[in-house]
Design an enzyme around this catalytic site. Structure first.
Site, mmCIF file in Angstrom:
data_model
loop_
_atom_site.group_PDB
_atom_site.id
_atom_site.type_symbol
_atom_site.label_atom_id
_atom_site.label_comp_id
_atom_site.label_asym_id
_atom_site.label_seq_id
_atom_site.Cartn_x
_atom_site.Cartn_y
_atom_site.Cartn_z
ATOM 1 N N ALA A 142 -10.098 41.406 40.757
ATOM 2 C CA ALA A 142 -9.680 42.057 41.997
ATOM 3 C C ALA A 142 -8.980 41.024 42.874
ATOM 4 O O ALA A 142 -9.266 39.819 42.794
ATOM 5 C CB ALA A 142 -10.893 42.641 42.692
ATOM 6 N N GLY A 194 -12.770 41.826 37.788
ATOM 7 C CA GLY A 194 -12.351 43.212 37.591
ATOM 8 C C GLY A 194 -11.488 43.394 36.354
ATOM 9 O O GLY A 194 -11.487 44.469 35.743
ATOM 10 N N GLU A 253 -13.799 43.791 33.655
ATOM 11 C CA GLU A 253 -14.518 45.060 33.821
ATOM 12 C C GLU A 253 -13.677 46.249 33.348
ATOM 13 O O GLU A 253 -14.187 47.151 32.686
ATOM 14 C CB GLU A 253 -14.926 45.227 35.285
ATOM 15 C CG GLU A 253 -15.941 44.165 35.696
ATOM 16 C CD GLU A 253 -16.278 44.235 37.167
ATOM 17 O OE1 GLU A 253 -17.174 45.010 37.515
ATOM 18 O OE2 GLU A 253 -15.649 43.520 37.980
ATOM 19 N N GLU A 267 -17.432 36.571 39.649
ATOM 20 C CA GLU A 267 -17.618 37.055 41.023
ATOM 21 C C GLU A 267 -18.681 36.264 41.785
ATOM 22 O O GLU A 267 -18.574 36.052 42.994
ATOM 23 C CB GLU A 267 -17.992 38.550 41.020
ATOM 24 C CG GLU A 267 -16.825 39.485 40.724
ATOM 25 C CD GLU A 267 -16.674 39.850 39.257
ATOM 26 O OE1 GLU A 267 -17.191 39.093 38.397
ATOM 27 O OE2 GLU A 267 -16.032 40.878 38.964
HETATM 28 C C1 LIG Z 1 -14.417 42.870 41.269
HETATM 29 C C2 LIG Z 1 -14.310 41.680 41.876
HETATM 30 C C3 LIG Z 1 -13.420 40.632 41.397
HETATM 31 O O1 LIG Z 1 -12.740 40.791 40.397
HETATM 32 S S1 LIG Z 1 -13.328 39.200 42.301
HETATM 33 C C4 LIG Z 1 -12.137 38.204 41.465
HETATM 34 C C5 LIG Z 1 -12.713 37.567 40.223
HETATM 35 N N1 LIG Z 1 -11.726 36.712 39.620
HETATM 36 C C6 LIG Z 1 -11.648 35.378 39.810
HETATM 37 O O2 LIG Z 1 -12.452 34.818 40.552
HETATM 38 C C7 LIG Z 1 -10.549 34.632 39.120
HETATM 39 C C8 LIG Z 1 -9.633 33.984 40.138
HETATM 40 N N2 LIG Z 1 -8.569 33.236 39.483
HETATM 41 C C9 LIG Z 1 -8.769 32.020 38.920
HETATM 42 O O3 LIG Z 1 -9.867 31.518 38.841
HETATM 43 C C10 LIG Z 1 -7.565 31.300 38.420
HETATM 44 O O4 LIG Z 1 -6.431 31.871 38.994
HETATM 45 C C11 LIG Z 1 -7.421 31.329 36.882
HETATM 46 C C12 LIG Z 1 -8.536 30.514 36.242
HETATM 47 C C13 LIG Z 1 -7.464 32.765 36.354
HETATM 48 C C14 LIG Z 1 -6.043 30.728 36.481
HETATM 49 O O5 LIG Z 1 -5.901 29.453 37.038
HETATM 50 P P1 LIG Z 1 -4.472 28.753 37.043
HETATM 51 O O6 LIG Z 1 -4.665 27.419 37.657
HETATM 52 O O7 LIG Z 1 -3.897 28.801 35.675
HETATM 53 O O8 LIG Z 1 -3.550 29.689 37.949
HETATM 54 P P2 LIG Z 1 -3.607 29.839 39.540
HETATM 55 O O9 LIG Z 1 -5.004 29.769 40.030
HETATM 56 O O10 LIG Z 1 -2.628 28.909 40.146
HETATM 57 O O11 LIG Z 1 -3.124 31.354 39.718
HETATM 58 C C15 LIG Z 1 -1.749 31.724 39.756
HETATM 59 C C16 LIG Z 1 -1.531 32.611 40.960
HETATM 60 O O12 LIG Z 1 -2.323 33.779 40.806
HETATM 61 C C17 LIG Z 1 -3.155 33.955 41.943
HETATM 62 N N3 LIG Z 1 -4.416 34.598 41.568
HETATM 63 C C18 LIG Z 1 -5.144 34.371 40.452
HETATM 64 N N4 LIG Z 1 -6.223 35.153 40.451
HETATM 65 C C19 LIG Z 1 -6.181 35.892 41.572
HETATM 66 C C20 LIG Z 1 -7.030 36.880 42.143
HETATM 67 N N5 LIG Z 1 -8.157 37.328 41.516
HETATM 68 N N6 LIG Z 1 -6.709 37.409 43.331
HETATM 69 C C21 LIG Z 1 -5.576 37.019 43.960
HETATM 70 N N7 LIG Z 1 -4.719 36.099 43.481
HETATM 71 C C22 LIG Z 1 -5.033 35.546 42.299
HETATM 72 C C23 LIG Z 1 -3.391 32.540 42.450
HETATM 73 O O13 LIG Z 1 -3.810 32.558 43.784
HETATM 74 C C24 LIG Z 1 -2.011 31.945 42.244
HETATM 75 O O14 LIG Z 1 -1.177 32.399 43.292
HETATM 76 P P3 LIG Z 1 -0.235 31.346 44.089
HETATM 77 O O15 LIG Z 1 0.457 32.190 45.111
HETATM 78 O O16 LIG Z 1 0.680 30.795 43.042
HETATM 79 O O17 LIG Z 1 -1.148 30.320 44.649
#
Ligand SMILES: C=CC(=O)SCCNC(=O)CCNC(=O)[C@H](O)C(C)(C)COP(=O)(O)OP(=O)(O)OC[C@H]1O[C@@H](n2cnc3c(N)ncnc32)[C@H](O)[C@@H]1OP(=O)(O)O
Length: 258
Positions: free
Chosen positions: A66, A109, A112, A132
């Site tokens: 998410a 998500g 999920e 999460e």
């Molecule tokens: C139901 C509830 C949920 O789902 S809560 C969310 C659970 N998910 C996470 O916690 C994963 C979050 N993401 C990460 O941990 C990392 O992005 C990664 C491990 C999936 C990949 O890491 P990497 O270093 O390869 O990439 P970036 O972190 O630089 O990501 C690129 C770009 O995408 C944005 N982003 C990634 N995941 C999310 C997210 N869940 N929500 C919003 N945005 C996300 C990240 O911020 C980067 O954006 P930028 O503008 O380039 O900074």
């Protein structure tokens, strides 16, 4: 097909629908706009007469969860009043078989909604997890429930309480996915499976899906009766005569609706 901003939907001549999450710059993070479009696209895919739906993500993720940026400033009131995330559940209610083609990250998500798919295949370097807990929340799209049913309490607790990621091989060993394929061939392999399903009797496919889903939600005796009744019911349709005649005549079956 309608135009969508956060995803794309295609339906090919074999009536295979493909829904691709399309926010690669944010690793296909699931935001509200995508959730609304996703629900609309599922309706459109079903109404198009599609026989199976492939769900995948554009770029290096299936979906990284998410959208954290969208959620950060939300309050209890805004989340509960909108019943936030509930629309994703529509995927689990789809009458046609769904095939998750997992490329890259399937986290939070993303993991999920992957677990809602009927068949899940993944590329070798796909990774799964429910991180999460590291954000001060818990899964909210059915993750605690589905994961526990799939892998059992001890494994589910391990994955959910630590938020650790697992690779495609471990996901297969634990039972989350059924096949691991070469990276880059995930969608192609999903299409092979989808075409096989689309060539079968639509009624038998629907019956089989309903019976398998029933196994999760009923006692064994109820499930056995449900299956037997569906089995009897299929003898009301031409597909049964055609399928069995084709076998005896040593030729491929030609199901009317395939
Ligand atoms: C139901 C509830 C949920 O789902 S809560 C969310 C659970 N998910 C996470 O916690 C994963 C979050 N993401 C990460 O941990 C990392 O992005 C990664 C491990 C999936 C990949 O890491 P990497 O270093 O390869 O990439 P970036 O972190 O630089 O990501 C690129 C770009 O995408 C944005 N982003 C990634 N995941 C999310 C997210 N869940 N929500 C919003 N945005 C996300 C990240 O911020 C980067 O954006 P930028 O503008 O380039 O900074």
């Amino acid at each position: 097909m309608a135009h969508y901003d956060t995803l794309s939907l295609t339906v090919d001549d074999d009536r295979i629908a493909q829904l691709t999450l399309d926010r690669p710059e944010a690793l296909n993070a699931l935001n509200s706009a995508m959730m609304a479009e996703f629900a609309a696209a599922l309706v459109e895919a079903t109404q198009s007469g599609a026989r199976a739906l492939i769900l995948t993500g554009k770029g290096r993720a299936f979906a990284a969860g998410a959208d954290i940026a969208e959620m950060r400033d939300r309050t209890f009131g805004s989340m509960s009043d909108a019943n936030h995330l509930a629309l994703w559940e529509r995927l689990a209610d789809l009458p046609i078989p769904t095939i998750g083609a997992i490329n890259g990250f399937a986290l939070g998500g993303g993991c999920e909604i992957a677990m809602m798919c009927d068949i899940l295949i993944a590329g070798e370097s796909a990774s799964f997890g429910l991180p999460e807990i590291t954000l001060g929340i818990i899964p909210g799209i059915g993750g605690t429930q589905r994961l526990t049913r799939i892998v059992g309490k001890a494994q589910a607790m391990d994955l959910i309480l630590t938020g650790r990621r697992i690779d495609a091989d471990e996901a297969r060993r634990l039972g989350l996915i059924s096949r691991v394929v070469v990276d880059g061939e995930v969608v192609e392999q999903a299409q092979v499976i989808a075409r096989q399903i689309a060539g079968s009797s639509a009624r038998a496919v629907r019956a089989a899906k309903e019976c398998v889903l029933r196994a999760d939600q009923s006692s064994l005796s109820e499930g056995l009766l449900f299956e037997r009744r569906w089995f009897h019911s299929l003898f009301a349709f031409d597909d049964q005569t055609e399928g069995m005649t084709a076998f005896l005549e040593k030729r491929p079956a030609r199901f009317a609706d395939a």
